[in-house]
Design an enzyme around this catalytic site. Structure first.
Site, PDB file in Angstrom:
ATOM      1  N   GLY A  84      56.667 110.789  61.071  1.00 33.12           N
ATOM      2  CA  GLY A  84      57.098 111.346  59.796  1.00 33.12           C
ATOM      3  C   GLY A  84      55.943 111.884  58.985  1.00 33.12           C
ATOM      4  O   GLY A  84      54.808 111.411  59.097  1.00 33.12           O
TER       5      GLY A  84
ATOM      6  N   HIS B  30      54.739  60.332  53.592  1.00 33.53           N
ATOM      7  CA  HIS B  30      53.676  59.533  54.217  1.00 33.53           C
ATOM      8  C   HIS B  30      54.124  59.130  55.626  1.00 33.53           C
ATOM      9  O   HIS B  30      55.276  58.746  55.799  1.00 33.53           O
ATOM     10  CB  HIS B  30      53.396  58.282  53.396  1.00 33.53           C
ATOM     11  CG  HIS B  30      52.381  57.384  54.046  1.00 33.53           C
ATOM     12  ND1 HIS B  30      51.035  57.695  54.071  1.00 33.53           N
ATOM     13  CD2 HIS B  30      52.527  56.215  54.729  1.00 33.53           C
ATOM     14  CE1 HIS B  30      50.387  56.735  54.733  1.00 33.53           C
ATOM     15  NE2 HIS B  30      51.272  55.833  55.144  1.00 33.53           N
TER      16      HIS B  30
HETATM   17  P1  FAD Z   1      52.066  98.047  60.887  1.00 34.25           P
HETATM   18  O1  FAD Z   1      52.522  96.738  61.404  1.00 34.25           O
HETATM   19  O2  FAD Z   1      50.783  98.581  61.378  1.00 34.25           O
HETATM   20  O3  FAD Z   1      53.245  99.066  61.179  1.00 34.25           O
HETATM   21  C1  FAD Z   1      53.162 100.420  60.857  1.00 34.25           C
HETATM   22  C2  FAD Z   1      54.094 101.201  61.764  1.00 34.25           C
HETATM   23  O4  FAD Z   1      54.172 102.535  61.305  1.00 34.25           O
HETATM   24  C3  FAD Z   1      53.609 101.276  63.218  1.00 34.25           C
HETATM   25  O5  FAD Z   1      54.635 100.880  64.074  1.00 34.25           O
HETATM   26  C4  FAD Z   1      53.266 102.756  63.416  1.00 34.25           C
HETATM   27  O6  FAD Z   1      53.540 103.220  64.716  1.00 34.25           O
HETATM   28  C5  FAD Z   1      54.186 103.419  62.410  1.00 34.25           C
HETATM   29  N1  FAD Z   1      53.713 104.734  61.944  1.00 34.25           N
HETATM   30  C6  FAD Z   1      52.468 105.056  61.529  1.00 34.25           C
HETATM   31  N2  FAD Z   1      52.431 106.329  61.086  1.00 34.25           N
HETATM   32  C7  FAD Z   1      53.691 106.812  61.232  1.00 34.25           C
HETATM   33  C8  FAD Z   1      54.295 108.060  60.944  1.00 34.25           C
HETATM   34  N3  FAD Z   1      53.610 109.065  60.376  1.00 34.25           N
HETATM   35  N4  FAD Z   1      55.592 108.225  61.260  1.00 34.25           N
HETATM   36  C9  FAD Z   1      56.310 107.218  61.828  1.00 34.25           C
HETATM   37  N5  FAD Z   1      55.795 106.007  62.112  1.00 34.25           N
HETATM   38  C10 FAD Z   1      54.502 105.805  61.794  1.00 34.25           C
HETATM   39  N6  FAD Z   1      48.696  89.146  59.617  1.00 34.25           N
HETATM   40  C11 FAD Z   1      49.193  87.939  59.250  1.00 34.25           C
HETATM   41  O7  FAD Z   1      49.795  87.836  58.192  1.00 34.25           O
HETATM   42  N7  FAD Z   1      49.037  86.833  60.047  1.00 34.25           N
HETATM   43  C12 FAD Z   1      48.372  86.887  61.219  1.00 34.25           C
HETATM   44  O8  FAD Z   1      48.249  85.877  61.908  1.00 34.25           O
HETATM   45  C13 FAD Z   1      47.835  88.126  61.636  1.00 34.25           C
HETATM   46  N8  FAD Z   1      47.176  88.242  62.817  1.00 34.25           N
HETATM   47  C14 FAD Z   1      46.709  89.453  63.216  1.00 34.25           C
HETATM   48  C15 FAD Z   1      46.034  89.531  64.417  1.00 34.25           C
HETATM   49  C16 FAD Z   1      45.537  90.740  64.852  1.00 34.25           C
HETATM   50  C17 FAD Z   1      44.814  90.822  66.162  1.00 34.25           C
HETATM   51  C18 FAD Z   1      45.735  91.918  64.056  1.00 34.25           C
HETATM   52  C19 FAD Z   1      45.231  93.248  64.502  1.00 34.25           C
HETATM   53  C20 FAD Z   1      46.412  91.853  62.853  1.00 34.25           C
HETATM   54  C21 FAD Z   1      46.899  90.623  62.407  1.00 34.25           C
HETATM   55  N9  FAD Z   1      47.560  90.498  61.182  1.00 34.25           N
HETATM   56  C22 FAD Z   1      48.034  89.261  60.789  1.00 34.25           C
HETATM   57  C23 FAD Z   1      47.733  91.648  60.269  1.00 34.25           C
HETATM   58  C24 FAD Z   1      49.146  92.229  60.375  1.00 34.25           C
HETATM   59  O9  FAD Z   1      49.427  92.533  61.710  1.00 34.25           O
HETATM   60  C25 FAD Z   1      49.269  93.476  59.511  1.00 34.25           C
HETATM   61  O10 FAD Z   1      48.861  93.158  58.196  1.00 34.25           O
HETATM   62  C26 FAD Z   1      50.702  93.977  59.471  1.00 34.25           C
HETATM   63  O11 FAD Z   1      51.140  94.309  60.765  1.00 34.25           O
HETATM   64  C27 FAD Z   1      50.833  95.199  58.563  1.00 34.25           C
HETATM   65  O12 FAD Z   1      52.148  95.626  58.564  1.00 34.25           O
HETATM   66  P2  FAD Z   1      52.559  97.122  58.160  1.00 34.25           P
HETATM   67  O13 FAD Z   1      54.045  97.128  58.166  1.00 34.25           O
HETATM   68  O14 FAD Z   1      51.849  97.512  56.930  1.00 34.25           O
HETATM   69  O15 FAD Z   1      51.954  98.052  59.302  1.00 34.25           O
END
Ligand code: FAD
Length: 481
Positions: A120, A460
């Site tokens: 998008g 506890h």
């Molecule tokens: P995302 O999960 O990144 O999702 C964004 C989505 O948008 C993706 O599917 C992408 O394909 C899609 N997208 C992007 N651009 C477009 C576009 N232009 N059009 C259509 N689709 C698009 N957080 C925790 O709270 N606890 C944890 O234990 C934890 N562990 C983690 C471990 C690792 C290794 C990593 C890398 C991250 C971890 N996180 C954790 C962080 C967490 O994963 C992220 O903060 C979270 O996924 C963010 O969510 P979001 O919805 O903002 O983005």
């Protein structure tokens, strides 16, 4: 819904942020669609929280079963070697990912959210163009649009990724190899969690941190204790104040390290593999927000308190951003909480997020968790605003449940204002710290003073009593004058 629009709400990105927003939107009666260009579930489900926690669970059990000294103290002896199958552990993580992804996709379908496949971009106010897998463009209009496009690993210039010998967490979560010697660049929570996984499974690790101290975002007392437990006794060598200027994949992987201050190359490492864990950057370029005159800030979408996208300091009506794309406390639960808050605001019940009350955790063995300010941050705030800051510490070694488990490494630290008992920050290192922090986060959210927390009754014998003791100690340490 106004007839002029295809949807009440269109969400770009089906990660946890987009998913949380969609569920709440439907519950609030909004006709909702979600656009996803990659894999449903985004980072958390496919490349983040879920697979990493599955790997930590399995590798943690290997560590436990191989700790003969610890088991002997409990009267247990493992006869013979404890072995594991790398591919089996990887398959376990993959199974959990698939289950979570199917659950997420199914939940959207069940409640009638339209999933539009494609990438998008914002064409104009309330109008989004979606490039579909066949290359065609679909135009979708909505009364409100939420950007939830997430983030991707940051790879410093000079580091070349080949996905086999040099990789980021996107590849590491698949555990396709188990290098004998791996360099981990970055000592944030992702670097730490993978150090926990790899060390449990027998890899030697060199952890490289550009700043002068490891785990720079943790409270200094917690970082010190974590270093003593998570790093020092394990096969982990650490190098601080060094920047990886060049990482070249191959056999061996060659890493050129420079002094962080002078930028002069001071050391060259040759290792079997390298995990780059140097933070994450937002995925926002393709959104074409410049169409609306929005200026990204270091790639992040600028938002106001109510998560409206901001242009020239003013909120744009009907355009919102949530999750990692906004750069605010980049965690899964932040993203979904922001999504819910935006939907509430859209529905006429304006809601903001208090980021200071959002808990965070690293799921190492034992775990690290915190909410609110570190002690240096609290002291700086106290000085600036003219209030005193106090802190108390309690230890797992005095806790009956921790003693019964034979897991007595750990500490809880409560930072508070002695004048009114307000909690400023709580930090826990120890068994199940990630679960324990919730009580402190709730107390901070509800502004419950330590004098009141001191009277709340804890089961506890549980690990929660570590916090119970800390609250009682804080109440007795000068709070509530
Ligand atoms: P995302 O999960 O990144 O999702 C964004 C989505 O948008 C993706 O599917 C992408 O394909 C899609 N997208 C992007 N651009 C477009 C576009 N232009 N059009 C259509 N689709 C698009 N957080 C925790 O709270 N606890 C944890 O234990 C934890 N562990 C983690 C471990 C690792 C290794 C990593 C890398 C991250 C971890 N996180 C954790 C962080 C967490 O994963 C992220 O903060 C979270 O996924 C963010 O969510 P979001 O919805 O903002 O983005």
């Amino acid at each position: 819904m106004t007839q002029a629009f295809d949807y009440d709400l269109l969400i770009i990105g089906a990660g946890v942020g987009g998913h949380g927003a969609a569920l709440h939107a439907v519950a609030c009666g909004l006709k909702t669609a979600i656009v996803e260009g990659g894999v449903m579930g985004g980072t958390c489900v496919n490349r983040g929280c879920i697979p990493s926690k599955a790997l930590l669970a399995a590798s943690g059990k290997v560590r436990e079963l191989r700790d003969a000294h610890h088991l002997k103290a409990l009267g247990i002896q493992v006869v013979g070697d404890v072995s594991f199958d790398r591919a089996g552990i990887a398959a376990h993580a993959d199974m959990v990912v698939t289950k979570q992804r199917d659950g997420l996709t199914g939940s959207l379908k069940r409640i009638g959210v339209d999933v539009i496949q494609g990438w998008g971009r914002v064409l104009a106010d309330q109008k989004v163009g979606v490039t579909q897998p066949d290359g065609s463009e679909k135009i979708v209009t909505a009364k409100d649009v939420i950007i939830a496009t997430g983030s991707t690993p940051f790879v410093p210039p000079g580091c070349t990724i080949d996905h086999t010998t040099v990789f980021t967490s996107d590849d590491a979560v698949r555990l396709e190899t188990l290098p004998q010697w791996i360099a981990i660049i970055g000592s944030g929570y992702i670097g730490l969690e993978f150090a926990d996984i790899y060390s449990a499974l027998g890899s030697e690790i060199t952890m490289i941190e550009g700043l002068d101290q490891l785990m720079p975002t943790f409270d200094p007392d917690i970082a010190k204790l974590a270093q003593r437990t998570l790093i020092a006794p394990r096969d982990i060598e650490t190098k601080t104040g060094l920047l990886a200027m060049k990482v070249t994949p191959g056999n061996p992987v060659v890493i050129e390290l420079a002094d962080a201050k002078t930028k002069e190359i001071v050391e060259t490492l040759e290792v079997d593999a390298c995990l780059i864990a140097t933070g994450r950057v937002p995925v926002t370029k393709e959104l074409a927000l410049e169409n609306l005159g929005v200026e990204l800030q270091r790639g992040y979408v600028p938002v106001g308190d109510y998560l409206n996208v901001v242009k020239n300091g003013q909120p744009i009506a009907h355009l919102w951003a949530i999750g990692d794309a906004t750069g605010k406390l980049m965690l899964a639960h932040t993203a979904s909480a922001q999504g819910v808050a935006v939907v509430e605001t859209i529905c006429g019940r304006p809601r903001t997020i208090d980021y200071n009350c959002i808990p965070a955790a690293a799921f190492t063995h034992p775990e690290v968790s915190f909410v609110g300010l570190t002690e240096p941050q609290a002291k700086a705030k106290g000085e600036a605003e003219g209030f005193a800051v106090n802190s108390v510490r309690t230890y797992f070694k005095g806790n009956a449940k921790a003693i019964a488990e034979g897991e007595t490494d750990g500490m809880a630290k409560v930072i508070f204002r002695p004048d009114n008992g307000q909690l400023l920050g709580v930090h826990i290192f120890g068994l199940h710290a990630a679960d324990l922090i919730q009580e402190a986060a709730n107390a901070m959210g509800q502004k419950t003073p330590v004098q009141e927390l001191a009277f709340s009754v804890h089961t506890h014998p549980t690990l929660c009593e570590v916090l119970d003791e800390a609250f009682k100690r804080a109440a007795g340490a000068g709070a509530g004058h």
